[in-house]
Design a protein around this motif. Structure first.
Motif, short mmCIF file in Angstrom:
data_model
loop_
_atom_site.label_atom_id
_atom_site.label_comp_id
_atom_site.label_asym_id
_atom_site.label_seq_id
_atom_site.Cartn_x
_atom_site.Cartn_y
_atom_site.Cartn_z
N HIS A 69 -4.06 -7.14 0.70
CA HIS A 69 -3.55 -5.80 0.38
C HIS A 69 -4.53 -5.02 -0.49
O HIS A 69 -4.79 -3.85 -0.26
CB HIS A 69 -2.22 -5.90 -0.38
CG HIS A 69 -1.02 -5.94 0.51
ND1 HIS A 69 -0.02 -5.02 0.42
CD2 HIS A 69 -0.65 -6.79 1.49
CE1 HIS A 69 0.94 -5.29 1.30
NE2 HIS A 69 0.56 -6.37 1.97
N LYS A 132 0.41 -2.40 -9.68
CA LYS A 132 1.14 -1.44 -8.82
C LYS A 132 1.56 -2.07 -7.50
O LYS A 132 2.59 -1.71 -6.93
CB LYS A 132 0.22 -0.24 -8.57
CG LYS A 132 0.91 0.99 -8.08
CD LYS A 132 -0.07 1.90 -7.39
CE LYS A 132 -0.55 1.25 -6.10
NZ LYS A 132 -1.43 2.07 -5.30
N GLU A 133 0.74 -3.01 -7.01
CA GLU A 133 1.02 -3.61 -5.69
C GLU A 133 2.24 -4.53 -5.72
O GLU A 133 2.79 -4.86 -4.67
CB GLU A 133 -0.23 -4.36 -5.22
CG GLU A 133 -0.33 -4.54 -3.72
CD GLU A 133 -0.64 -3.25 -2.96
OE1 GLU A 133 -1.14 -2.29 -3.60
OE2 GLU A 133 -0.37 -3.21 -1.76
N GLY A 135 5.24 -4.04 -6.52
CA GLY A 135 6.44 -3.41 -5.95
C GLY A 135 6.38 -3.42 -4.43
O GLY A 135 7.37 -3.74 -3.76
N ILE A 136 5.21 -3.08 -3.89
CA ILE A 136 5.07 -2.99 -2.42
C ILE A 136 5.22 -4.37 -1.79
O ILE A 136 6.01 -4.57 -0.87
CB ILE A 136 3.70 -2.37 -2.05
CG1 ILE A 136 3.59 -0.96 -2.63
CG2 ILE A 136 3.51 -2.38 -0.54
CD1 ILE A 136 2.21 -0.34 -2.52
#
Lengths: 420, 420
Positions: A69, A132-133, A135-136
């Motif tokens: 990612h 931040k990643e 959450g995704i």
């Protein structure tokens, strides 16, 4: 680059190994508008424990997928958007033993290839972008946890294997990924994203010389050391024979696995894979006596099917689908394998299935993605997948019967069930 | 790409191509999607696939297909606009790859014709055992649509949004309809389908047109044609005065948010492009903001239903993020409606669609699906023409067309605990 021509399947491959160790394969496809590039590293969800600079590292479950990612982030922004601007459709996937980045495009192919090679080889993360990643990927994990097919498969693998890291969920868990930091991601990139651990495959109407020139210009000059990995010492016995859970599904589903002996690398690996698939077709494929009987009895429906798979240190044949009585199907599979092993396989039926399997393999060559993934797996395991017609010729029905006797037995099996 | 009339109500779309390993041959009846008939038509392909007069059971059919080098003839049930398309898609290896250079098109066409025109019968009806077993399988298939929560939520949104229109009817019909099926009625409907249903044939492969026509005319010579009812185009979705809100609760870990929008513009090219900007690609406003910027989801994407004039959104989120996601989605739609986008966003959207259209000719399956859709909806643009239309859309047209987009229906699938 010298092209190898494969007359029986009408394909050719240009192969070259660069001085930095990168393997390049180009499969020309005149007449197709689409051009497809696949850039892969031999690193996946299973590679959680490895040795870097002389020290063994234990990394969190899901880190290879997390890295996939984050690789799209670049200093300038995001490679996904760079490629999308040119009309390319980029994406990536993380499997148990590989991570692959790819795009297809009809225009600006070389420009897009340059972007692909560059963003995969140059990592750029900050603590903030890594956080931040969460959450995704957390939502991606939630999505697959609600998927009964995934639950069946994971629970079957955890029942079949005691220590092998094929038990580890590729995306990890919401908890395990919370321990991932920018530092660990950089370490994993340094270990596994070296040209000598990677392969670039291009399928389409392109100039192989230009592909190699781009790779030479963009990728690092140096390869990397071989990274020892630890997949766990796996005993012969399964961990448990049955596992069952409840989920909101319409009807009961099952997946049954048989733990088989993993192959050594080389053409034997391809031969064993084809043999395992043939055994699966003969035992329980659409035209097998077992399938027809169970279908008539209403114990299975068209969702029923199976296959043979290999991963580092793990090989298994599996079958599953919807059934109101999974145990009865499981027993029938074992009984039929025992009968075939004892009585042997009918010659006419064997020839019939062989013809069909050849057609099926040939059909797979319509897909650019299939071709690229097959060449990549072949490279990682030291065989040439385009030699499948020749390898088919070496397999006899006695080999299949022998495989069934040895591997498809109740004590090597695990049954995973999901009930409403 | 040409579509010509072969016989009364029978059309052939002929797509010559030498680049594939296989040929594809499809035969599809196109019927208006109706509550009363949906389940019966959905049952027919699998019921017919059980046996013909010459090959009266699945074992004999499978053996025949295996010997034709693993040719496949798969039953299909699809929804195209407000039409239901039922039939078979056959795939066979191209004659040039048959090791004995056998002609494969003719025997596969013959088998296809037999499956449709000459099923095994008893006293002028289907075999009761086949009928009962396929009815059970259809019921199971309808019920098991519950298993994939993403598709379940997408379907629930459509069925609520278009509750009083044929478009809201699911592809397989509903459970009650399937439950009510009885043999005499289904047999009558089958005979009606044969004599009055519009039949679309699609061929992609290396054979000359005359050879394909002759093979099909011979294979379908027993088709009892009467006056054929041509397929009618669907109607646009009538706008709701007040937004419809629907919530379901289930034992799931991830919530699913679905939103349906009505569009009053008839500028379909501008809506296609506007939708791509809004949520139709990995370059879209929803991907960049709801996913990348706010980390609210793994997927949030939209689909423009050209034939129905609606846009639907599909997303997976944490239950408690419902309002944040909802607000952000509407604010991104408003941004598109105000024409707020960077040049590169429009450029990307403009090249994504033509890339998809240009590469369609590289996949026999995608081409077949596209051609069937066009024939079912009475449209005739080629993928190239659609690409050209999209390229010529101006920003002003996007703003005008997207300006007519209004929220119509909101669907939310939440967890069980949340209801208590």
């Amino acid at each position: 680059m010298r092209p190898d021509f494969y007359e029986r399947i009408g394909e050719s491959v240009h192969r070259e190994t660069l001085p930095n160790g990168l393997q390049i394969c180009v499969v020309p496809k005149p007449g197709f508008a689409q051009k497809y590039a696949f850039f892969a590293t031999r690193y996946g969800g299973m590679d959680t424990r490895f040795c870097l600079d002389g020290a063994w590292l234990d990394t969190p479950a899901g880190i290879a997928h997390y890295l996939e990612h984050k690789m799209f982030d670049t200093k300038e922004g995001n490679a996904l958007q760079e490629l999308a601007k040119n009309g390319a459709e980029p994406n990536a996937f993380t499997a148990n033993a590989m991570t692959g980045y790819y795009f297809d495009s009809t225009e600006h192919f070389e420009e897009n290839l340059a972007i692909l090679l560059s963003f995969v080889s140059v990592p750029y993360f900050t603590d903030e972008s890594v956080a931040k990643e969460q959450g995704i990927i957390g939502q991606e994990i939630r999505m697959i946890e609600d998927n009964p097919d995934w639950q069946l498969y994971m629970r079957m693998m955890r029942a079949l294997y005691q220590t092998n890291t094929a038990r580890v969920a590729i995306a990890g868990t919401v908890e395990s990924i919370s321990h991932i930091t920018a530092d660990t991601l950089y370490q994993c990139h340094r270990a596994f994203y070296t040209p000598s651990n990677m392969i670039l495959t291009v399928v389409g109407d392109v100039d192989p010389i230009h592909v190699a020139d781009l790779a030479r210009r963009i990728l690092p000059r140096q390869g990397g050391p071989v990274i020892p990995r630890d997949y766990g010492e796996e005993p012969e016995a399964v961990f448990e024979q049955t596992t069952r859970m409840s989920m909101p599904v319409a009807s009961p589903q099952f997946l049954m696995g048989f733990k088989c002996r993993p192959s050594l690398d080389g053409e034997e690996y391809l031969r064993d894979t084809i043999l395992g698939d043939m055994a699966c077709d003969i035992l329980l494929g659409d035209s097998s006596p077992l399938y027809l009987r169970l279908y008539d009895e209403g114990l299975i429906n068209s969702s029923f099917g199976g296959a043979f798979e290999q991963l580092p240190g793990a090989a298994y044949l599996y079958a599953g689908g919807d059934s109101r009585d999974a145990r009865a199907v499981a027993d029938a599979i074992c009984t039929e394998a025992e009968r075939l092993g004892r009585e042997g396989i009918d010659e006419d039926f064997y020839q019939q299935v062989r013809r069909s399997a050849f057609g099926e393999n040939l059909r797979g060559l319509n897909s650019f993605e299939n071709i690229a993934v097959a060449l990549t797996e072949g490279y990682f395991h030291g065989y040439d997948p385009f030699r499948f017609p020749q390898v088919f010729d070496t397999i006899t029905k006695e080999d299949v019967a022998q495989f069934l006797r040895q591997s498809i037995v109740a004590e090597r099996s695990a049954l995973s069930e999901i009930v409403p | 790409m040409t579509r010509t009339k072969l016989a009364e109500g029978v059309y052939l779309t002929y797509l010559p191509a030498r680049k594939f390993k296989t040929s594809l041959l499809s035969a599809q009846f196109v019927m208006p999607l109706r509550q009363e008939t949906a389940s019966a038509y959905a049952l027919l392909p699998s019921l017919l696939r059980r046996g013909t007069v010459t090959y009266p059971d699945m074992g004999k059919l499978s053996a025949r297909l295996d010997r034709l080098y693993g040719a496949s003839i798969d039953p299909t049930v699809r929804k195209k606009g407000e039409q239901q398309c039922v039939g078979f898609v056959a795939s066979l290896i191209d004659d040039s790859f048959a090791p004995g250079r056998e002609r494969l098109l003719e025997p596969v066409a013959e088998l296809l014709g037999e499956l449709i025109c000459d099923p095994v019968t008893l006293h002028g009806r289907f075999l009761p055992t086949y009928f009962e077993s396929e009815k059970t399988n259809l019921l199971d298939a309808i019920r098991s649509q519950l298993n994939d929560k993403r598709e379940w939520a997408d379907r629930r949104l459509l069925s609520e949004m278009c509750a009083s229109e044929p478009y809201g009817i699911p592809r397989l019909g509903d459970e009650a309809g399937a439950d009510r099926l009885y043999m005499r009625k289904v047999y009558t409907q089958y005979r009606q389908l044969l004599s009055t249903g519009q039949l679309e044939m699609i061929y992609s492969g290396s054979a000359e047109r005359r050879r394909v026509e002759q093979a099909l005319l011979a294979a379908f010579s027993a088709l009892p044609r009467e006056t054929v009812r041509p397929a009618e185009g669907g109607s646009l979705h009538p706008r709701r005065q007040e937004v419809l809100q629907v919530t379901d609760a289930m034992d799931v870990t991830q919530g699913k948010l679905g939103m349906g929008f009505s569009c009053e513009s008839e500028d379909t090219a501008a809506l296609l492009l506007g939708n791509t900007l809004f949520g139709g690609s990995s370059n879209s406003k929803l991907f960049l903001n709801v996913r990348e910027k706010l980390s609210l989801c793994y997927y949030a994407s939209t689909l423009y239903h050209r034939q129905k004039g609606i846009i639907t959104l599909s997303s997976g989120i944490e239950f408690e993020n419902y309002q944040r996601a909802y607000d952000e989605i509407l604010s991104q739609l408003a941004a598109v409606q105000r024409g707020e986008w960077e040049d590169w966003e429009l450029e990307g959207a403009r090249s994504t669609l033509p890339n998809a259209y240009a590469s369609m000719g590289d996949s026999q399956g995608k081409l077949e699906n596209f051609c069937l859709g066009q024939a079912a909806m009475g449209q005739s643009e080629t993928p190239e023409e659609l690409a050209e239309q999209v390229r010529s859309v101006t920003p002003q047209r996007i703003v005008e067309a997207m300006g007519t987009v209004r929220l119509d229906t909101v669907y939310f699938l939440k967890g069980k605990e949340a209801t208590e």
